[in-house]
Scaffold this motif. Sequence first.
Motif, PDB file in Angstrom:
ATOM      1  N   ILE A 197       0.879  -1.174   0.000  1.00  0.00           N
ATOM      2  CA  ILE A 197       0.000   0.000   0.000  1.00  0.00           C
ATOM      3  C   ILE A 197       0.910   1.216   0.000  1.00  0.00           C
ATOM      4  N   VAL A 198       0.656   2.177  -0.857  1.00  0.00           N
ATOM      5  CA  VAL A 198       1.505   3.366  -0.877  1.00  0.00           C
ATOM      6  C   VAL A 198       0.951   4.357   0.151  1.00  0.00           C
ATOM      7  N   PRO A 199       1.707   4.664   1.198  1.00  0.00           N
ATOM      8  CA  PRO A 199       1.153   5.518   2.251  1.00  0.00           C
ATOM      9  C   PRO A 199       0.870   6.946   1.760  1.00  0.00           C
ATOM     10  N   ASN A 200      -0.052   7.587   2.458  1.00  0.00           N
ATOM     11  CA  ASN A 200      -0.386   8.995   2.194  1.00  0.00           C
ATOM     12  C   ASN A 200      -0.773   9.304   0.754  1.00  0.00           C
ATOM     13  N   THR A 201      -1.545   8.440   0.159  1.00  0.00           N
ATOM     14  CA  THR A 201      -1.962   8.746  -1.220  1.00  0.00           C
ATOM     15  C   THR A 201      -3.486   8.786  -1.372  1.00  0.00           C
ATOM     16  N   GLN A 202      -4.187   8.922  -0.238  1.00  0.00           N
ATOM     17  CA  GLN A 202      -5.649   9.004  -0.346  1.00  0.00           C
ATOM     18  C   GLN A 202      -6.080  10.242  -1.135  1.00  0.00           C
ATOM     19  N   GLU A 203      -5.314  11.294  -0.976  1.00  0.00           N
ATOM     20  CA  GLU A 203      -5.641  12.516  -1.706  1.00  0.00           C
ATOM     21  C   GLU A 203      -5.260  12.304  -3.173  1.00  0.00           C
ATOM     22  N   ALA A 204      -6.173  12.631  -4.080  1.00  0.00           N
ATOM     23  CA  ALA A 204      -5.951  12.316  -5.490  1.00  0.00           C
ATOM     24  C   ALA A 204      -4.650  12.932  -6.016  1.00  0.00           C
ATOM     25  N   VAL A 205      -4.394  14.158  -5.600  1.00  0.00           N
ATOM     26  CA  VAL A 205      -3.209  14.840  -6.133  1.00  0.00           C
ATOM     27  C   VAL A 205      -1.916  14.155  -5.659  1.00  0.00           C
ATOM     28  N   LYS A 206      -1.975  13.614  -4.448  1.00  0.00           N
ATOM     29  CA  LYS A 206      -0.797  12.892  -3.918  1.00  0.00           C
ATOM     30  C   LYS A 206      -0.569  11.614  -4.718  1.00  0.00           C
TER      31      LYS A 206
END
Length: 547
Positions: free
Chosen positions: A68-77
Amino acid sequence: MENETMKFIHDFADLINAGFACLYIDSYEEDRVMQQINVAASNPDFVKVSRKVYTWAQTTGLVGPDKIVPNTQEAVKALDFIEKNSENGIFVLKDFHIYFGGDRGTRPDYGLIRKIRDIIPVMKANRKSIVFLSPKLVIPCELEKEISILDFDLPTEQEIEATLDNLMLGLSPDKIKLTQAEKKQLVAAALGLTLQEAENAFSRAIVKNKGLDTGAINVVHDEKNQTVKKTGVLEFVRSDLSIDDIGGLENMKKWLLRRNNTWSERAKHYDLPAPKGVLITGVPGCGKSLTAKAMSAIWHLPLLKLDMGKIFDGLVGSSEENMRKALDTAEAVAPCILWVDEIEKGFSGARGGGGDSGTTSRVFGTFLTWMQEKTKAVFVIATANDISALPPELLRKGRFDEIFFTDLPTKKEREKIFELHINKRIRNSDIIHDIKVDDALLSTLADMSKGYVGAEIEQIVISALYEAFYNQRGLMAEDLVKAIKATVPLSATQKEQILALRSWAQERAVLATSPEDRETVMYDDGTSGDDTDFRERQGGRILDFDL
Ligand code: ADP
């Protein structure tokens, strides 16, 4: 895997191999799409270089094959990660239609759209592809040239059958009461549903009927009904009528019966073009709607009624979107009958653009193009009372397979209509009726009811039954005679309109009544003939009809 599933995998792999950076798949079936993308991405038979598949959803962020790639819930991230990632990746982004302004009331996220445009060159240079996966197709104009749309079809017969087989494995044999042929019917009924919907319907049927039997077909129809209802403009109409419920109209019935099964696999071997449908126009109350309903039962096809009023009333979506949605749904439910009731109500303004800034014309255009090009087995039965309101394009050859005209019933037809409506009501009754429904009685009733339409004849039979009930006895011939005398047929007051309808139909339509059932009529050139030469006699209009 069979051919149609393979087609998607091949098409998908071709685009990936060709270096396309952005694809759009418009489907509700995320699991099926992912399954097939995974097959394509890892198999050297399909992709030249194997790809790692990542998925993204707002709830989970980016999820790769092993992490799971952390801190990518935000679309731009997530887009930042995609930009910097150096693997040969396929990044499936779910529900981006929301950022593209596709949910009513939401505004497009221009920052995000710009970001996508910015990273496209990087993606192209590094064998990376984004796949937008949404239940709705929304592409902002800024990205129109960058995104390729890929069709993902609903499950095939084989996929649905496999799901059903799977469920059946979990059932003890005594719970399965389906012959092989009935099982095929059940699978065919579920065509047009997503795999999940089909599975839900089968499971519900198993619980409801304590096993699997033909009752499951009704449960599947109910499930389809849900899909249809959600469009807001279509309605499922159930009918248990048979061909014997239509009195007369033999010419049209014969034509329709010959089209049975022309959408089947077997018909494909004859290289027959898929039937487009019929336009039935004529005097109100003469059996147009009745025919649409009966054909659905006879052909075992679901009947979807399109409400033209709702397409335009603005309560659900825009008119164009409504029409598109209705046609898409009909195709998804195919094989089916699409009954466009009172088609003139929707299209009468289409001639000159009308006062509604051309909306009617555009909706009409959508419908015409679809009629012309459709390949799915959607048989259209359009019914119209007022043909003068119909735009001529609709009547051009190639739109409908045939245009039928239902005239006032002839004497022989009135006899048949009386016979079937009387018999229908007295046959299984506990009351002892004092009536002999023989040729003599039917001939008398038909003679007395010249100019009456089928709907009026039905009402006469009902009124007569009320009379019998009131007098606490069975039905008598006198009750029918009395009811005829008490009824003024619509044709008496609408003579002009009916004559206009006839003269229109004379040139453009085929009479629904068979030659054997027709009567002698007078023409205005002084000659008389019968309606068999209805079409050829352009010169001599039918002068009049006696009432
Ligand atoms: P329309 O042509 O206006 O669509 P409908 O099909 O709705 O007329 O007819 C209304 C009712 O009248 C039908 O449901 C049926 O009971 C009766 N009816 C009309 N025509 C016929 C017919 N040819 N045979 C038997 N019943 C008929």
